[in-house]
Write an enzyme that holds these catalytic residues in place. Structure first.
Site, PDB file in Angstrom:
ATOM      1  N   GLY A   1       2.829  -1.228   4.275  1.00 13.12           N
ATOM      2  CA  GLY A   1       2.875   0.186   3.927  1.00 13.12           C
ATOM      3  C   GLY A   1       4.313   0.625   3.679  1.00 13.12           C
ATOM      4  O   GLY A   1       4.884   0.398   2.606  1.00 13.12           O
ATOM      5  N   GLY A   2       4.913   1.239   4.684  1.00 12.45           N
ATOM      6  CA  GLY A   2       6.247   1.839   4.566  1.00 12.45           C
ATOM      7  C   GLY A   2       7.292   0.946   3.906  1.00 12.45           C
ATOM      8  O   GLY A   2       8.032   1.396   3.026  1.00 12.45           O
TER       9      GLY A   2
ATOM     10  N   GLU B   1      -7.011   4.726   7.803  1.00  9.19           N
ATOM     11  CA  GLU B   1      -6.769   6.139   7.456  1.00  9.19           C
ATOM     12  C   GLU B   1      -7.989   6.747   6.761  1.00  9.19           C
ATOM     13  O   GLU B   1      -8.306   7.919   6.970  1.00  9.19           O
ATOM     14  CB  GLU B   1      -5.499   6.253   6.596  1.00  9.19           C
ATOM     15  CG  GLU B   1      -4.244   6.099   7.455  1.00  9.19           C
ATOM     16  CD  GLU B   1      -3.042   5.520   6.734  1.00  9.19           C
ATOM     17  OE1 GLU B   1      -2.993   5.543   5.493  1.00  9.19           O
ATOM     18  OE2 GLU B   1      -2.129   5.014   7.435  1.00  9.19           O
TER      19      GLU B   1
ATOM     20  N   GLY C   1       2.157   2.209  10.759  1.00  2.91           N
ATOM     21  CA  GLY C   1       3.107   3.315  10.648  1.00  2.91           C
ATOM     22  C   GLY C   1       3.810   3.682  11.949  1.00  2.91           C
ATOM     23  O   GLY C   1       4.406   4.745  12.046  1.00  2.91           O
TER      24      GLY C   1
ATOM     25  N   GLU D   1      -5.663  -5.077  10.491  1.00  3.41           N
ATOM     26  CA  GLU D   1      -4.678  -4.020  10.663  1.00  3.41           C
ATOM     27  C   GLU D   1      -4.947  -3.268  11.967  1.00  3.41           C
ATOM     28  O   GLU D   1      -5.742  -2.317  11.984  1.00  3.41           O
ATOM     29  CB  GLU D   1      -4.757  -3.028   9.506  1.00  3.41           C
ATOM     30  CG  GLU D   1      -4.339  -3.603   8.181  1.00  3.41           C
ATOM     31  CD  GLU D   1      -3.676  -2.547   7.303  1.00  3.41           C
ATOM     32  OE1 GLU D   1      -2.540  -2.778   6.879  1.00  3.41           O
ATOM     33  OE2 GLU D   1      -4.278  -1.490   7.076  1.00  3.41           O
TER      34      GLU D   1
ATOM     35  N   SER E   1       3.234  -2.123  10.193  1.00  6.63           N
ATOM     36  CA  SER E   1       4.682  -2.096  10.438  1.00  6.63           C
ATOM     37  C   SER E   1       5.388  -3.412  10.093  1.00  6.63           C
ATOM     38  O   SER E   1       6.328  -3.814  10.771  1.00  6.63           O
ATOM     39  CB  SER E   1       4.969  -1.706  11.893  1.00  6.63           C
ATOM     40  OG  SER E   1       4.488  -0.402  12.152  1.00  6.63           O
TER      41      SER E   1
ATOM     42  N   ASN F   1       0.866  -1.178   0.000  1.00  9.06           N
ATOM     43  CA  ASN F   1       0.000   0.000   0.000  1.00  9.06           C
ATOM     44  C   ASN F   1       0.902   1.227   0.000  1.00  9.06           C
ATOM     45  O   ASN F   1       1.499   1.556   1.018  1.00  9.06           O
ATOM     46  CB  ASN F   1      -0.900  -0.043   1.253  1.00  9.06           C
ATOM     47  CG  ASN F   1      -1.725   1.225   1.416  1.00  9.06           C
ATOM     48  OD1 ASN F   1      -1.812   2.044   0.494  1.00  9.06           O
ATOM     49  ND2 ASN F   1      -2.325   1.390   2.588  1.00  9.06           N
ATOM     50  N   TRP F   2       0.981   1.880  -1.154  1.00  7.82           N
ATOM     51  CA  TRP F   2       1.926   3.004  -1.269  1.00  7.82           C
ATOM     52  C   TRP F   2       1.357   4.316  -0.742  1.00  7.82           C
ATOM     53  O   TRP F   2       2.032   5.339  -0.753  1.00  7.82           O
ATOM     54  CB  TRP F   2       2.391   3.140  -2.733  1.00  7.82           C
ATOM     55  CG  TRP F   2       3.284   2.013  -3.155  1.00  7.82           C
ATOM     56  CD1 TRP F   2       3.764   1.007  -2.351  1.00  7.82           C
ATOM     57  CD2 TRP F   2       3.833   1.749  -4.455  1.00  7.82           C
ATOM     58  NE1 TRP F   2       4.558   0.141  -3.068  1.00  7.82           N
ATOM     59  CE2 TRP F   2       4.621   0.580  -4.368  1.00  7.82           C
ATOM     60  CE3 TRP F   2       3.736   2.391  -5.695  1.00  7.82           C
ATOM     61  CZ2 TRP F   2       5.305   0.046  -5.464  1.00  7.82           C
ATOM     62  CZ3 TRP F   2       4.410   1.851  -6.792  1.00  7.82           C
ATOM     63  CH2 TRP F   2       5.185   0.703  -6.672  1.00  7.82           C
ATOM     64  N   LYS F   3       0.112   4.300  -0.321  1.00  8.25           N
ATOM     65  CA  LYS F   3      -0.521   5.494   0.253  1.00  8.25           C
ATOM     66  C   LYS F   3      -0.261   6.706  -0.649  1.00  8.25           C
ATOM     67  O   LYS F   3      -0.261   6.562  -1.869  1.00  8.25           O
ATOM     68  CB  LYS F   3      -0.028   5.706   1.688  1.00  8.25           C
ATOM     69  CG  LYS F   3      -0.183   4.424   2.530  1.00  8.25           C
ATOM     70  CD  LYS F   3      -0.017   4.618   3.999  1.00  8.25           C
ATOM     71  CE  LYS F   3      -0.210   3.282   4.699  1.00  8.25           C
ATOM     72  NZ  LYS F   3      -0.190   3.367   6.141  1.00  8.25           N
TER      73      LYS F   3
ATOM     74  N   HIS G   1      -9.801   1.140   5.006  1.00 11.18           N
ATOM     75  CA  HIS G   1      -8.501   1.331   5.659  1.00 11.18           C
ATOM     76  C   HIS G   1      -8.677   2.332   6.803  1.00 11.18           C
ATOM     77  O   HIS G   1      -9.448   3.290   6.684  1.00 11.18           O
ATOM     78  CB  HIS G   1      -7.486   1.859   4.640  1.00 11.18           C
ATOM     79  CG  HIS G   1      -6.087   1.848   5.183  1.00 11.18           C
ATOM     80  ND1 HIS G   1      -5.630   2.817   6.053  1.00 11.18           N
ATOM     81  CD2 HIS G   1      -5.055   0.984   5.002  1.00 11.18           C
ATOM     82  CE1 HIS G   1      -4.369   2.537   6.379  1.00 11.18           C
ATOM     83  NE2 HIS G   1      -4.004   1.438   5.752  1.00 11.18           N
TER      84      HIS G   1
HETATM   85  P1  PGA Z   1       2.666   0.294   7.564  1.00 10.42           P
HETATM   86  O1  PGA Z   1       1.221   0.498   6.880  1.00 10.42           O
HETATM   87  O2  PGA Z   1       3.233  -0.994   7.051  1.00 10.42           O
HETATM   88  O3  PGA Z   1       3.473   1.481   7.155  1.00 10.42           O
HETATM   89  O4  PGA Z   1       2.437   0.224   9.062  1.00 10.42           O
HETATM   90  C1  PGA Z   1       0.329  -0.565   6.697  1.00 10.42           C
HETATM   91  C2  PGA Z   1      -0.978  -0.079   6.124  1.00 10.42           C
HETATM   92  O5  PGA Z   1      -1.442   0.997   6.496  1.00 10.42           O
HETATM   93  O6  PGA Z   1      -1.601  -0.745   5.267  1.00 10.42           O
END
Ligand code: PGA
Length: 278
Positions: A254-255, A118, A194, A188, A233, A26-28, A116
Site C-alpha cells: 500500500g503506502g 477495507e 497501514g 493481509e 506495511s 495498491n494505491w487505494k 480487501h
Molecule cells: P500498507 O497497505 O502497505 O499501506 O499497509 C497494504 C494493503 O492494504 O494492501
C-alpha cells in the site's frame, strides 16, 4: 526413447508453471489521473533493467485513473501490468456508482483485488459478495487477488488459522484445484495494514504455508500452484526477508507503492529474492 525418459518428459509437461514473483501496488484512494501518469512515467525510469523477467509488477490505481494508466503503460511500453481495486459482481444494470467487471477487462485490467479488509470493514462487503465478485472477475478472464487476514483480536485469541480457513472456504466454494491454482491470494493481517507493524517473515511464511495447505486439502493437489502474497506495511527494507519464505510468492504493497522511488526499491529487492523459481 526409454520408458524412464518418457516418464520424465511426461512429468515435465504436467509440472505446474513456476510461481513467478508478483509485486502489486495498491494505491487505494490516492493519486488523481495526472499524478498516476507522472508516477508511472517515473516508475518506468526507475525500475531496474530486466525487472519484468524476474518479477511481475502490478499497479492498482483508482478507477478514474485506469484509462490514463492503460495508455501510459501501452504507449511507453512500461514493464507494468494493470490492476483494479474493486468491482461489482453484475455485468451491467441499475447499480449507481458501481463498476462492472467487463468494463475493467476492456481497459486491459488483469488483476482485481477482492475482499480487501477495507472493503469488508468500511463498506460492508460480506463473504457472499466476495465469492460472487471473485467469480465475476474470473468469468471475464481477469485474475482475482483474494485478500484474507485476521484482526488483532483474532490473532490475540489464537484464531488466525480459523479465520483464514473460514474466509477461504466462503470465497472459493465450488472451485476445483485448477481454478484455484490460477488465483492470487493475499495474506493481509488487518493489524498490519497501514500501521507500520509488518508481520515477521516467520509469521508471514507460516500463514502462507497454512493457506497453501488448506487450499490443497479443500480443492486438490493442483491448487498448490496458487500464488500467495503477503501484505501489510511492506517497505523496501522488509521486502527481501519477507520473500525468503518458501510459500511467500510476492507482496501487496500500500503506502510504500505510492512513490515511484520506494516502489522501484521494493521491486529491486524482490528481484534478488529467488534464485530458482518455485
Ligand atoms: P500498507 O497497505 O502497505 O499501506 O499497509 C497494504 C494493503 O492494504 O494492501
Amino acid at each position: 526413447m526409454s520408458a524412464d525418459q518418457a516418464a520424465a518428459e511426461a512429468a515435465q509437461q504436467t509440472r505446474p508453471a513456476p510461481r513467478r514473483v508478483l509485486v502489486a501496488g495498491n494505491w487505494k484512494m490516492h493519486h488523481d489521473h495526472l499524478e498516476t501518469i507522472r508516477t508511472l512515467q517515473e516508475l518506468g525510469l526507475r525500475l531496474p533493467e530486466g525487472a519484468s523477467s524476474r518479477v511481475e509488477v502490478v499497479v492498482h490505481p483508482p478507477f478514474t485513473d485506469l484509462r490514463s494508466a492503460q495508455t501510459t503503460i501501452e504507449d511507453r511500453g512500461l514493464p507494468l501490468v494493470l490492476g483494479a481495486q474493486h468491482c461489482y459482481h453484475q455485468d451491467a444494470g441499475a447499480f449507481t456508482g458501481e463498476v462492472a467487471p467487463p468494463m475493467l477487462a476492456r481497459l486491459g485490467v488483469r488483476y482485481v483485488l477482492v475482499g480487501h479488509s477495507e472493503r469488508r470493514r468500511l463498506f460492508g462487503q460480506d463473504d457472499q459478495q466476495v465469492a460472487a465478485t471473485l467469480q465475476a472477475i474470473r468469468r471475464h478472464g481477469m485474475v482475482p487477488v483474494l485478500c484474507v487476514g485476521e484482526t488483532e483480536e483474532e490473532r490475540a485469541a489464537g484464531a488466525t488459522e480459523e479465520r483464514l480457513a473460514a474466509q477461504l472456504t466462503a470465497a472459493l466454494a465450488g472451485l476445483d484445484g485448477e481454478a484455484v491454482s490460477a488465483l492470487v491470494v493475499a495474506y493481509e493481517p488487518v493489524w498490519a495494514i497501514g500501521t507500520g507493524q509488518t508481520a515477521t517473515p516467520e509469521d508471514a511464511q507460516a500463514a502462507c504455508a497454512f493457506i497453501r495447505g488448506r487450499l490443497v486439502e479443500a480443492h486438490g493437489p493442483e491448487a498448490a500452484a496458487v500464488r500467495l502474497l503477503y501484505g501489510g506495511s511492506v517497505t523496501p527494507e522488509t521486502t527481501l526477508e519477507l520473500l525468503r519464505g518458501r510459500d511467500v510468492d510476492g507482496l501487496l504493497v500500500g503506502g510504500a507503492s505510492l512513490r515511484a522511488d520506494s516502489f522501484a526499491a521494493i521491486v529491486q529487492a524482490a528481484m534478488g529474492a529467488r534464485s530458482t523459481p518455485r
